[in-house]
Design a protein around this motif. Structure first.
Motif, PDB file in Angstrom:
ATOM      1  N   VAL A   1      16.782  -1.920   9.150  1.00 12.88           N
ATOM      2  CA  VAL A   1      17.671  -0.692   8.710  1.00 12.88           C
ATOM      3  C   VAL A   1      16.464   0.380   8.853  1.00 12.88           C
ATOM      4  O   VAL A   1      15.478   0.083   8.063  1.00 12.88           O
ATOM      5  CB  VAL A   1      18.327  -0.816   7.298  1.00 12.88           C
ATOM      6  N   PRO A   2      16.739   1.529   9.436  1.00 16.88           N
ATOM      7  CA  PRO A   2      15.894   2.621   9.557  1.00 16.88           C
ATOM      8  C   PRO A   2      15.361   3.186   8.162  1.00 16.88           C
ATOM      9  O   PRO A   2      16.209   3.277   7.352  1.00 16.88           O
ATOM     10  CB  PRO A   2      16.505   3.571  10.551  1.00 16.88           C
ATOM     11  N   ASP A   3      14.134   3.325   8.133  1.00 20.91           N
ATOM     12  CA  ASP A   3      13.461   3.847   6.880  1.00 20.91           C
ATOM     13  C   ASP A   3      13.575   2.828   5.535  1.00 20.91           C
ATOM     14  O   ASP A   3      13.319   3.468   4.380  1.00 20.91           O
ATOM     15  CB  ASP A   3      13.977   5.334   6.528  1.00 20.91           C
ATOM     16  N   ASP A   4      14.149   1.618   5.925  1.00 18.86           N
ATOM     17  CA  ASP A   4      14.288   0.763   4.769  1.00 18.86           C
ATOM     18  C   ASP A   4      13.398  -0.406   4.887  1.00 18.86           C
ATOM     19  O   ASP A   4      12.654  -0.956   4.314  1.00 18.86           O
ATOM     20  CB  ASP A   4      15.748   0.428   4.596  1.00 18.86           C
ATOM     21  N   HIS A   5      13.490  -1.306   5.994  1.00 21.61           N
ATOM     22  CA  HIS A   5      13.063  -2.549   6.254  1.00 21.61           C
ATOM     23  C   HIS A   5      13.047  -3.015   7.582  1.00 21.61           C
ATOM     24  O   HIS A   5      13.947  -2.597   8.456  1.00 21.61           O
ATOM     25  CB  HIS A   5      13.679  -3.614   5.218  1.00 21.61           C
ATOM     26  N   VAL A   6      12.286  -3.964   8.102  1.00 22.59           N
ATOM     27  CA  VAL A   6      12.239  -4.685   9.034  1.00 22.59           C
ATOM     28  C   VAL A   6      12.166  -6.212   8.736  1.00 22.59           C
ATOM     29  O   VAL A   6      10.955  -6.392   7.979  1.00 22.59           O
ATOM     30  CB  VAL A   6      11.175  -4.267  10.274  1.00 22.59           C
TER      31      VAL A   6
ATOM     32  N   THR B   1       0.820  -1.213  -0.095  1.00 22.42           N
ATOM     33  CA  THR B   1      -0.276  -0.040  -0.003  1.00 22.42           C
ATOM     34  C   THR B   1       0.941   1.334   0.054  1.00 22.42           C
ATOM     35  O   THR B   1       2.271   1.035   0.198  1.00 22.42           O
ATOM     36  CB  THR B   1      -0.982  -0.127   1.164  1.00 22.42           C
ATOM     37  N   GLU B   2       0.280   2.249  -0.268  1.00 28.82           N
ATOM     38  CA  GLU B   2       1.069   3.719  -0.126  1.00 28.82           C
ATOM     39  C   GLU B   2       0.442   4.431   0.926  1.00 28.82           C
ATOM     40  O   GLU B   2      -1.072   4.617   0.946  1.00 28.82           O
ATOM     41  CB  GLU B   2       0.832   4.265  -1.481  1.00 28.82           C
ATOM     42  N   VAL B   3       1.066   5.022   1.712  1.00 27.61           N
ATOM     43  CA  VAL B   3       0.543   5.895   2.813  1.00 27.61           C
ATOM     44  C   VAL B   3       0.940   7.554   2.433  1.00 27.61           C
ATOM     45  O   VAL B   3       2.063   7.747   2.145  1.00 27.61           O
ATOM     46  CB  VAL B   3       0.796   5.469   4.307  1.00 27.61           C
ATOM     47  N   ASP B   4       0.132   8.314   3.071  1.00 28.34           N
ATOM     48  CA  ASP B   4       0.402   9.925   2.900  1.00 28.34           C
ATOM     49  C   ASP B   4       0.843  10.332   3.884  1.00 28.34           C
ATOM     50  O   ASP B   4       0.597  11.157   4.743  1.00 28.34           O
ATOM     51  CB  ASP B   4      -0.857  10.560   2.582  1.00 28.34           C
ATOM     52  N   VAL B   5       2.294   9.700   4.335  1.00 23.03           N
ATOM     53  CA  VAL B   5       3.237  10.366   5.377  1.00 23.03           C
ATOM     54  C   VAL B   5       4.611  10.254   4.955  1.00 23.03           C
ATOM     55  O   VAL B   5       4.770   9.307   4.067  1.00 23.03           O
ATOM     56  CB  VAL B   5       2.961   9.665   6.648  1.00 23.03           C
ATOM     57  N   PRO B   6       5.595  10.788   5.402  1.00 32.27           N
ATOM     58  CA  PRO B   6       6.905  10.455   5.181  1.00 32.27           C
ATOM     59  C   PRO B   6       7.505   8.969   5.531  1.00 32.27           C
ATOM     60  O   PRO B   6       6.869   8.683   6.341  1.00 32.27           O
ATOM     61  CB  PRO B   6       7.807  11.858   5.897  1.00 32.27           C
ATOM     62  N   VAL B   7       8.472   8.677   4.878  1.00 33.29           N
ATOM     63  CA  VAL B   7       8.942   7.282   5.060  1.00 33.29           C
ATOM     64  C   VAL B   7       9.307   7.082   6.351  1.00 33.29           C
ATOM     65  O   VAL B   7       9.080   6.197   6.869  1.00 33.29           O
ATOM     66  CB  VAL B   7      10.052   7.052   4.136  1.00 33.29           C
ATOM     67  N   ARG B   8       9.797   8.278   7.292  1.00 32.52           N
ATOM     68  CA  ARG B   8      10.400   8.161   8.667  1.00 32.52           C
ATOM     69  C   ARG B   8       9.195   7.770   9.618  1.00 32.52           C
ATOM     70  O   ARG B   8       9.210   7.117  10.396  1.00 32.52           O
ATOM     71  CB  ARG B   8      11.311   9.296   8.936  1.00 32.52           C
TER      72      ARG B   8
ATOM     73  N   PRO C   1       8.273  13.091  -0.840  1.00 30.75           N
ATOM     74  CA  PRO C   1       8.532  13.441   0.653  1.00 30.75           C
ATOM     75  C   PRO C   1       7.435  13.443   1.412  1.00 30.75           C
ATOM     76  O   PRO C   1       8.060  12.975   2.728  1.00 30.75           O
ATOM     77  CB  PRO C   1       8.796  15.247   0.425  1.00 30.75           C
ATOM     78  N   ASP C   2       6.300  13.214   1.053  1.00 24.33           N
ATOM     79  CA  ASP C   2       4.982  13.118   1.950  1.00 24.33           C
ATOM     80  C   ASP C   2       4.253  11.747   1.732  1.00 24.33           C
ATOM     81  O   ASP C   2       3.239  11.614   1.967  1.00 24.33           O
ATOM     82  CB  ASP C   2       4.274  14.332   2.031  1.00 24.33           C
ATOM     83  N   ARG C   3       4.974  10.909   0.842  1.00 25.55           N
ATOM     84  CA  ARG C   3       4.282   9.756   0.461  1.00 25.55           C
ATOM     85  C   ARG C   3       5.131   8.470   0.580  1.00 25.55           C
ATOM     86  O   ARG C   3       6.303   8.597   0.153  1.00 25.55           O
ATOM     87  CB  ARG C   3       3.646   9.741  -0.910  1.00 25.55           C
ATOM     88  N   THR C   4       4.826   7.335   0.968  1.00 22.81           N
ATOM     89  CA  THR C   4       5.669   6.155   1.366  1.00 22.81           C
ATOM     90  C   THR C   4       5.032   4.922   0.605  1.00 22.81           C
ATOM     91  O   THR C   4       3.640   4.779   1.162  1.00 22.81           O
ATOM     92  CB  THR C   4       6.042   5.744   2.784  1.00 22.81           C
ATOM     93  N   ARG C   5       5.832   4.024   0.198  1.00 25.93           N
ATOM     94  CA  ARG C   5       5.372   2.575  -0.387  1.00 25.93           C
ATOM     95  C   ARG C   5       5.785   1.640   0.637  1.00 25.93           C
ATOM     96  O   ARG C   5       6.853   1.621   1.098  1.00 25.93           O
ATOM     97  CB  ARG C   5       5.885   2.288  -1.673  1.00 25.93           C
TER      98      ARG C   5
END
Length: 198
Positions: free
Chosen positions: A67-72, A9-16, A94-98
């Protein structure tokens, strides 16, 4: 026979923001169906209680790679529950994350095997990702963060937010499922670690 489920899904927030919220494993019951509770035992270990289709399971899961902002990536450590998974985060803007999630588990018993055969687990994972999207987009900020890295199940750097993060893994199909702060390893599914390859 193991079952593998993938969803994205894609969410409307920064990846962090998306990553930091995912690492707050104890918040999983807010958006993951069947997850009764998740308790963070330490930076890389969580204890799960899940109930799927009337089947209750309790197990521990370890973060194998993160790894932060990449995977768990995570995997269960309890013999009765065979489960592992990985969640990947990718900045779209900048404001959307997959967010892409892969979970693998071994269904046990008639109820779990029937659910897997009917693809009920796929539907559950997709619903949970949708609920996470609603949860984080409504908040627009994470409830906490853990910025440490984990490789081979060992923490390699301290988290800026302290030991308030988690790992992924909760019960789908009566087993475990995804969702948390620490990363997985690779063994052919998703990513760059020995448990999951992305």
């Amino acid at each position: 026979m193991s079952t593998t489920v993938t969803a994205g899904t894609e969410v409307d927030v920064p990846v962090r923001t998306a990553y930091d919220q995912w690492t707050q494993f104890e918040s999983f019951p807010h958006f993951m169906g069947g997850v009764e509770s998740v308790r963070q035992l330490d930076d890389t270990t969580t204890h799960w209680i899940v109930s799927i289709a009337g089947v209750k399971r309790e197990f521990d899961a370890d973060i194998s790679d993160q790894v932060p902002d990449d995977h768990v990536a995570w995997r269960s450590t309890t013999a009765e529950v065979s489960h592992r998974g990985r969640v990947n985060f990718r900045q779209v803007s900048p404001d959307r994350t997959r967010i892409d999630l892969t979970i693998e588990w071994e269904p046990e018993g008639f109820v779990e095997k029937a659910g897997a055969a009917l693809q009920l687990d796929d539907a559950q994972v997709k619903r949970d990702l949708h609920r996470f999207k609603e949860y984080i987009e409504k908040r627009q900020t994470e409830s906490g963060a853990w910025r440490g890295e984990v490789h081979g199940g060992q923490e390699t750097s301290a988290g800026a937010g302290g030991p308030t993060a988690g790992t992924a893994g909760y019960g789908y199909g009566g087993t475990v499922a995804p969702g948390s702060t620490n990363p997985p390893t690779s063994d052919g599914i998703v990513g760059s670690d020995p448990d999951l390859r992305a």
